[in-house]
Motif scaffolding. Structure first.
Motif, PDB file in Angstrom:
ATOM      1  N   LYS A 287      -3.220  -3.098 -13.206  1.00 35.33           N
ATOM      2  CA  LYS A 287      -2.264  -2.460 -12.298  1.00 35.33           C
ATOM      3  C   LYS A 287      -2.928  -2.090 -10.982  1.00 35.33           C
ATOM      4  CE  LYS A 287       0.907  -0.680 -15.712  1.00 35.33           C
ATOM      5  NZ  LYS A 287       0.499  -0.067 -16.967  1.00 35.33           N
ATOM      6  N   GLY A 288      -2.172  -2.169  -9.892  1.00 38.39           N
ATOM      7  CA  GLY A 288      -2.706  -1.763  -8.592  1.00 38.39           C
ATOM      8  C   GLY A 288      -2.923  -0.262  -8.555  1.00 38.39           C
ATOM      9  N   ARG A 289      -3.992   0.152  -7.925  1.00 39.15           N
ATOM     10  CA  ARG A 289      -4.262   1.591  -7.807  1.00 39.15           C
ATOM     11  C   ARG A 289      -4.182   2.002  -6.354  1.00 39.15           C
ATOM     12  NH1 ARG A 289      -6.915   4.087 -11.907  1.00 39.15           N
ATOM     13  NH2 ARG A 289      -5.745   5.801 -11.024  1.00 39.15           N
TER      14      ARG A 289
ATOM     15  N   PRO B 185       5.138  -1.622   2.398  1.00 41.12           N
ATOM     16  CA  PRO B 185       3.908  -2.363   2.069  1.00 41.12           C
ATOM     17  C   PRO B 185       3.124  -1.749   0.907  1.00 41.12           C
ATOM     18  CG  PRO B 185       4.033  -1.945   4.434  1.00 41.12           C
ATOM     19  CD  PRO B 185       5.127  -1.157   3.800  1.00 41.12           C
ATOM     20  N   VAL B 186       3.164  -0.418   0.791  1.00 43.77           N
ATOM     21  CA  VAL B 186       2.433   0.244  -0.298  1.00 43.77           C
ATOM     22  C   VAL B 186       3.093  -0.098  -1.631  1.00 43.77           C
ATOM     23  CG1 VAL B 186       1.781   2.474  -1.303  1.00 43.77           C
ATOM     24  CG2 VAL B 186       1.681   2.150   1.174  1.00 43.77           C
TER      25      VAL B 186
ATOM     26  N   SER C 265       3.115  -3.061  -6.734  1.00 44.78           N
ATOM     27  CA  SER C 265       3.933  -3.814  -7.697  1.00 44.78           C
ATOM     28  C   SER C 265       3.337  -5.199  -7.950  1.00 44.78           C
ATOM     29  CB  SER C 265       5.385  -3.913  -7.214  1.00 44.78           C
ATOM     30  OG  SER C 265       5.454  -4.808  -6.132  1.00 44.78           O
ATOM     31  N   GLU C 266       2.541  -5.689  -6.996  1.00 43.43           N
ATOM     32  CA  GLU C 266       1.874  -6.987  -7.196  1.00 43.43           C
ATOM     33  C   GLU C 266       0.512  -6.821  -7.885  1.00 43.43           C
ATOM     34  OE1 GLU C 266       1.691  -8.567  -3.237  1.00 43.43           O
ATOM     35  OE2 GLU C 266       3.802  -9.198  -3.243  1.00 43.43           O
ATOM     36  N   GLY C 267       0.196  -5.602  -8.273  1.00 45.64           N
ATOM     37  CA  GLY C 267      -1.059  -5.345  -8.984  1.00 45.64           C
ATOM     38  C   GLY C 267      -2.261  -5.241  -8.067  1.00 45.64           C
TER      39      GLY C 267
END
Ligand code: 5GP
Length: 203
Positions: A3-5, A86-87, A92-94
């Motif tokens: 997951k993106g942090r 953008p955030v 959501s794209e990890g």
């Protein structure tokens, strides 16, 4: 799943956080930078869309009304804000994303994000900070006073952050921040999800 942090980096003006962030972006470490909008004038060498989106007061206020900002604040007599889309897209794209924002903005992000990681960059001393801001040569005497006056006020927020990194040596401070970012990917955010994966195998 990776997951993106969300990483929030703050620190007094002149502490070198912008340079640290730039250096991180030049490394292999996979992370994006959130480009803020501001009503202040561009400094020499700054580029629209790379350093900031430079907008008028009217444009900024319209965007506030349209709820286009994840957070915004009035810093050093100008508006600064983080565009929301953008955030959300990066996460959501990890992908990891860095927000380089002031303490007021960081506290607003804390209210809307559960799993953000908050890193505060400290100067070795206030004297060093003054020398660095003066050395940059971009400030008038008035804006230097405004920025220094705010520095201690900001440092008092350190307790609200997860990590503090002293920028004494730029290379080392950059490595330290990257180390924190790497370690955060090992944080157990959802134990049930991890356990579930192994339980599934034994069914
Ligand atoms: P500068 O004018 O030196 O580029 O930035 C002044 C201050 O505004 C810095 O402390 C910087 O971190 C902060 N800042 C930049 N972008 C944002 C933003 O989008 N939101 C908030 N709250 N602060 C920001």
């Amino acid at each position: 799943m990776n997951k993106g942090r969300l990483f929030v980096i703050s620190g007094p003006s002149g502490v070198g956080k912008g340079t640290i962030v730039k250096k991180i972006l030049e490394t292999e470490h996979p992370v994006e930078l959130s480009v803020s909008a501001t009503t202040r004038a561009p400094r020499e060498g700054e580029e629209e869309g790379r350093d900031y989106f430079f907008v008028t007061n009217e444009e900024f206020e319209e965007r506030i009304a349209n709820k286009g900002f994840l957070e915004y604040a009035h810093v050093h007599e100008h508006y600064y804000g983080t565009p929301k889309v953008p955030v959300e897209k990066a996460l959501s794209e990890g992908k990891d994303i860095i927000l380089e924002i002031d303490v007021q903005g960081a506290m607003q992000v804390k209210e809307s994000f559960d799993n953000g990681v908050y890193i505060f960059i400290l100067p070795p001393s206030i004297d060093v900070l003054r020398d660095r801001i003066m050395g940059r040569g971009t400030e008038t005497e008035h804006s230097l006073e405004v920025r220094l006056g705010k520095a201690l006020e900001e440092i008092r927020y350190t307790g609200k952050y997860d990590y503090s990194v002293v920028n004494d040596d730029l290379e080392k401070a950059t490595e330290d921040v990257i180390g924190i970012m790497r370690a955060e990917h090992f944080r157990i955010l959802d134990a049930e999800e991890i356990i579930g994966k192994y339980e599934e195998e034994t069914k």
